[in-house]
Motif scaffolding. Structure first.
Motif, PDB file in Angstrom:
ATOM      1  N   GLU A  26       0.814  -1.212   0.000  1.00 20.27           N
ATOM      2  CA  GLU A  26       0.000   0.000   0.000  1.00 20.27           C
ATOM      3  C   GLU A  26       0.848   1.263   0.000  1.00 20.27           C
ATOM      4  O   GLU A  26       1.828   1.375   0.741  1.00 20.27           O
ATOM      5  CB  GLU A  26      -0.968  -0.011   1.183  1.00 20.27           C
ATOM      6  N   TRP A  27       0.434   2.209  -0.825  1.00 18.89           N
ATOM      7  CA  TRP A  27       1.108   3.498  -0.947  1.00 18.89           C
ATOM      8  C   TRP A  27       0.846   4.328   0.295  1.00 18.89           C
ATOM      9  O   TRP A  27      -0.276   4.427   0.758  1.00 18.89           O
ATOM     10  CB  TRP A  27       0.612   4.217  -2.195  1.00 18.89           C
ATOM     11  N   TRP A  28       1.877   4.901   0.817  1.00 20.61           N
ATOM     12  CA  TRP A  28       1.817   5.666   2.066  1.00 20.61           C
ATOM     13  C   TRP A  28       1.898   7.168   1.806  1.00 20.61           C
ATOM     14  O   TRP A  28       1.767   7.963   2.718  1.00 20.61           O
ATOM     15  CB  TRP A  28       2.976   5.229   2.970  1.00 20.61           C
ATOM     16  N   LYS A  31      -2.408  11.020  -2.218  1.00 15.02           N
ATOM     17  CA  LYS A  31      -3.475  10.364  -2.975  1.00 15.02           C
ATOM     18  C   LYS A  31      -4.322  11.425  -3.653  1.00 15.02           C
ATOM     19  O   LYS A  31      -4.380  12.567  -3.214  1.00 15.02           O
ATOM     20  CB  LYS A  31      -4.359   9.532  -2.039  1.00 15.02           C
ATOM     21  N   GLY A  35      -8.805   8.442  -4.154  1.00 14.19           N
ATOM     22  CA  GLY A  35      -8.097   7.499  -3.300  1.00 14.19           C
ATOM     23  C   GLY A  35      -6.957   6.742  -3.958  1.00 14.19           C
ATOM     24  O   GLY A  35      -6.401   5.826  -3.361  1.00 14.19           O
ATOM     25  N   TYR A  36      -6.583   7.099  -5.181  1.00 11.05           N
ATOM     26  CA  TYR A  36      -5.464   6.437  -5.850  1.00 11.05           C
ATOM     27  C   TYR A  36      -4.151   7.124  -5.468  1.00 11.05           C
ATOM     28  O   TYR A  36      -4.083   8.346  -5.393  1.00 11.05           O
ATOM     29  CB  TYR A  36      -5.633   6.484  -7.374  1.00 11.05           C
ATOM     30  N   GLY A  37      -3.116   6.307  -5.246  1.00 13.34           N
ATOM     31  CA  GLY A  37      -1.811   6.847  -4.891  1.00 13.34           C
ATOM     32  C   GLY A  37      -1.205   7.643  -6.034  1.00 13.34           C
ATOM     33  O   GLY A  37      -1.275   7.233  -7.192  1.00 13.34           O
ATOM     34  N   TYR A  52       0.032   8.143 -11.437  1.00 10.84           N
ATOM     35  CA  TYR A  52      -0.509   7.145 -10.526  1.00 10.84           C
ATOM     36  C   TYR A  52       0.593   6.168 -10.136  1.00 10.84           C
ATOM     37  O   TYR A  52       1.332   5.674 -10.996  1.00 10.84           O
ATOM     38  CB  TYR A  52      -1.651   6.360 -11.175  1.00 10.84           C
ATOM     39  N   HIS A  54       0.340   3.096  -9.041  1.00 10.52           N
ATOM     40  CA  HIS A  54       0.157   1.737  -9.559  1.00 10.52           C
ATOM     41  C   HIS A  54       0.538   1.648 -11.036  1.00 10.52           C
ATOM     42  O   HIS A  54       1.075   0.641 -11.484  1.00 10.52           O
ATOM     43  CB  HIS A  54      -1.269   1.226  -9.295  1.00 10.52           C
ATOM     44  N   ARG A  79      -7.212   0.482  -4.210  1.00 10.87           N
ATOM     45  CA  ARG A  79      -6.748   1.633  -4.988  1.00 10.87           C
ATOM     46  C   ARG A  79      -5.334   2.082  -4.639  1.00 10.87           C
ATOM     47  O   ARG A  79      -4.655   2.684  -5.458  1.00 10.87           O
ATOM     48  CB  ARG A  79      -7.717   2.798  -4.808  1.00 10.87           C
ATOM     49  N   ILE A  80      -4.878   1.833  -3.428  1.00 15.81           N
ATOM     50  CA  ILE A  80      -3.538   2.287  -3.041  1.00 15.81           C
ATOM     51  C   ILE A  80      -2.483   1.186  -3.162  1.00 15.81           C
ATOM     52  O   ILE A  80      -1.325   1.401  -2.844  1.00 15.81           O
ATOM     53  CB  ILE A  80      -3.530   2.901  -1.619  1.00 15.81           C
TER      54      ILE A  80
END
Length: 178
Positions: A26-28, A31, A35-37, A52, A54, A79-80
């Protein structure tokens, strides 16, 4: 004193390692509103780019850029997540279909559509009234819609999620005045 590692450097270490866990990574960092990183990077002095996380992870793991008409899709619906094993490339249409199949998008059918004038109960009642021989223009007047809308509902061209067994085609013995 140890140098502080940036989110992006940490991200690159994980991707370069190539030893991904089965679970989501998970992206920290930042965003977007969905909610996408997102990762922000400098293109040149005073000019920044965003991407993005991902998508970048998938491109780095594939060793190539994705074409502009392709997306990075999640198998995990997180999403993350940027675990490349959870990502695959696909078209925008495939992304929409995948989202629909997994019920990730809210339904906009029937009364849930923001422009709906009728409810499912109204449509069921319209079908009942039509099956009892009431004229389509009269049904429309009761519900505040025109005859064409009633005709499309009774034929099953509109409000298709309502039980089709209760529908019947307009009777040829009942010509509609226009």
């Amino acid at each position: 004193m140890t140098a502080r590692i940036t989110n992006f450097q940490r991200f690159l270490q994980i991707i370069r390692d190539g030893n991904y866990p089965e679970t989501c990574i998970e992206w920290w960092g930042g965003k977007n509103s969905h909610g996408y990183g997102l990762v922000t990077f400098s293109i040149r002095s005073g000019l920044e780019g965003r991407m993005y996380v991902h998508r970048l992870a998938l491109e780095l793991s594939l060793g190539r850029e994705l074409r502009d008409d392709l997306c990075a899709l999640h198998r995990c619906d997180n999403r993350i997540c940027f675990n490349p094993d959870h990502l695959y490339e696909g078209t925008h249409s495939q992304n929409c279909q995948d989202s629909h199949d997994r019920e990730r998008r809210p339904s906009r059918k029937g009364s849930r559509h923001p422009l709906a004038k009728l409810t499912e109960a109204d449509v069921t009642e319209m079908i009942r009234m039509g099956s009892q021989g009431m004229l389509q223009r009269e049904i429309g007047a009761v519900f505040g819609v025109n005859q064409q809308t009633v005709s499309k509902i009774l034929r099953g061209d509109r409000w298709t999620h309502i039980d089709k067994s209760s529908r019947q085609s307009p009777s040829p013995a009942q010509p509609e005045a226009r």
